[in-house]
Write an enzyme that holds these catalytic residues in place. Structure first.
Site, PDB file in Angstrom:
ATOM      1  N   CYS A   1     -27.886  31.776  -7.350  1.00  0.00           N
ATOM      2  CA  CYS A   1     -28.891  31.892  -6.300  1.00  0.00           C
ATOM      3  C   CYS A   1     -29.252  30.487  -5.827  1.00  0.00           C
ATOM      4  O   CYS A   1     -29.815  29.699  -6.592  1.00  0.00           O
ATOM      5  CB  CYS A   1     -30.125  32.625  -6.808  1.00  0.00           C
TER       6      CYS A   1
ATOM      7  N   CYS B   1     -30.434  31.410   2.878  1.00  0.00           N
ATOM      8  CA  CYS B   1     -29.551  31.893   1.809  1.00  0.00           C
ATOM      9  C   CYS B   1     -28.541  30.817   1.397  1.00  0.00           C
ATOM     10  O   CYS B   1     -27.588  30.528   2.128  1.00  0.00           O
ATOM     11  CB  CYS B   1     -28.831  33.171   2.204  1.00  0.00           C
TER      12      CYS B   1
ATOM     13  N   HIS C   1     -23.764  41.569  -0.510  1.00  0.00           N
ATOM     14  CA  HIS C   1     -24.528  40.813   0.478  1.00  0.00           C
ATOM     15  C   HIS C   1     -23.846  40.965   1.845  1.00  0.00           C
ATOM     16  O   HIS C   1     -22.631  40.772   1.951  1.00  0.00           O
ATOM     17  CB  HIS C   1     -24.580  39.328   0.129  1.00  0.00           C
TER      18      HIS C   1
END
Length: 316
Positions: free
Chosen positions: A91, A241, A211
């Protein structure tokens, strides 16, 4: 599993996207590789994940970060990322939030730090101005110009790419990317993800593409593009992102549209920005770097009562 009575967390947001770092009170995952500890987390302590992240203590938007002891002597920390429906390999915004949290706690100073994740070790540099640059895992485009027929919406064509998570990236579509249009954007990207699954369109080795990323022209001409990213579950990324920007730059590199050292300014649905660059790696891959900023929003203790019917979260 028995839940702890209290969990110490620090909350932050990275360019609008929240991260919740678990400092203490988390499950004892024992020793072994981070992949093995992630498996133990998933199989034995999933109620902790949902209790910390889901309502009433959290929401579908929050990404959790379980802080662990690293295996490597020269690593600053190890981390497992999770959200309201499961676990993330890497992440980008969460790593920026984690580094900012460690700085807030006085555990690190500006400079380079290694962070272990289940998909590999990443490097993060805390700058003097408080921003953080994350050098991500090797990223690549897996397939280009993949068509998918989406019931109720028509045909779309996108690239499948890895940036620490699997993405389906779509540049041509009729939708305006802005926060006030989020319901429509959520509906179409969710339908696309379902269609990919139903039609057997996957990442490498049969990996689920969880995603979905739409692109458009930026709102600010100083930036390179604007995106909308559907995350696993039903939430969208408020930030640009980090892993999605990594996947995008891998595709641009494969097309000869982004050279090593060039800056790609990825704008989010909120208008916040990550600055990205790549360097070449083996087998057509790139090593992407993402720079952004996080802000601490809370330091608190989550409480879990034995007779609380929603101690493990509200699961819709």
């Amino acid at each position: 599993m028995a839940l702890p009575k209290m969990v110490h967390v620090v909350d932050s947001h990275t360019e609008g996207e929240p991260t919740r770092v678990v400092l203490s009170g988390g499950p004892d995952l024992g020793t072994g590789s981070l992949v093995e500890r992630l498996q133990r987390f998933r199989e034995e302590y999933d109620g902790f994940r949902s209790g910390v992240i889901c309502e009433p203590r959290g929401s579908e938007v929050v990404v959790g970060a379980l802080l662990l002891e690293p295996e490597q002597a020269d690593a600053t920390a190890a981390v497992i990322y999770f959200n309201d429906v499961g676990y993330l390999g890497m992440c980008g915004h969460g790593t920026i939030g984690l580094v900012t949290t460690l700085a807030h706690l006085g555990r690190i100073k500006p400079g380079a730090h290694k962070i272990e994740t289940p998909v590999g070790t990443v490097s993060a540099c805390l700058h003097d101005d408080g921003s953080v640059t994350v050098q991500n895992v090797p990223s690549r485009r897996y397939r280009s110009a993949v068509p998918v027929e989406v019931p109720g919406y028509g045909s779309f064509t996108g690239d499948i790419a890895w940036g620490g998570n699997w993405f389906f990236l779509i540049g041509e579509h009729p939708y305006e990317i802005k926060a006030t249009n989020r319901e429509q954007l959520l509906a179409v990207t969710t339908a696309i993800r379902t269609a990919l699954r139903d039609q057997g369109i996957m990442g490498e080795d049969g990996a689920e593409i969880d995603h979905i990323e739409l692109f458009s022209k930026p709102g600010d001409a100083a930036n390179s593009s604007r995106n909308f990213v559907l995350c696993p579950g039903a939430a969208f990324d408020r930030s640009p992102c980090g892993t999605g920007t990594s996947a995008k730059m891998a595709c641009l590199y494969a097309d000869g549209k982004l050279a090593p050292g060039d800056t790609w300014r990825q704008e989010s649905v909120l208008g916040t920005v990550f600055q990205g660059t790549v360097v070449e790696a083996e087998s057509g891959q790139v090593i992407p770097s993402i720079r952004g900023r996080a802000w601490i929003t809370a330091e608190s203790k989550l409480l879990f009562a034995d007779d609380d019917p929603f101690a493990r979260g509200i699961l819709f």
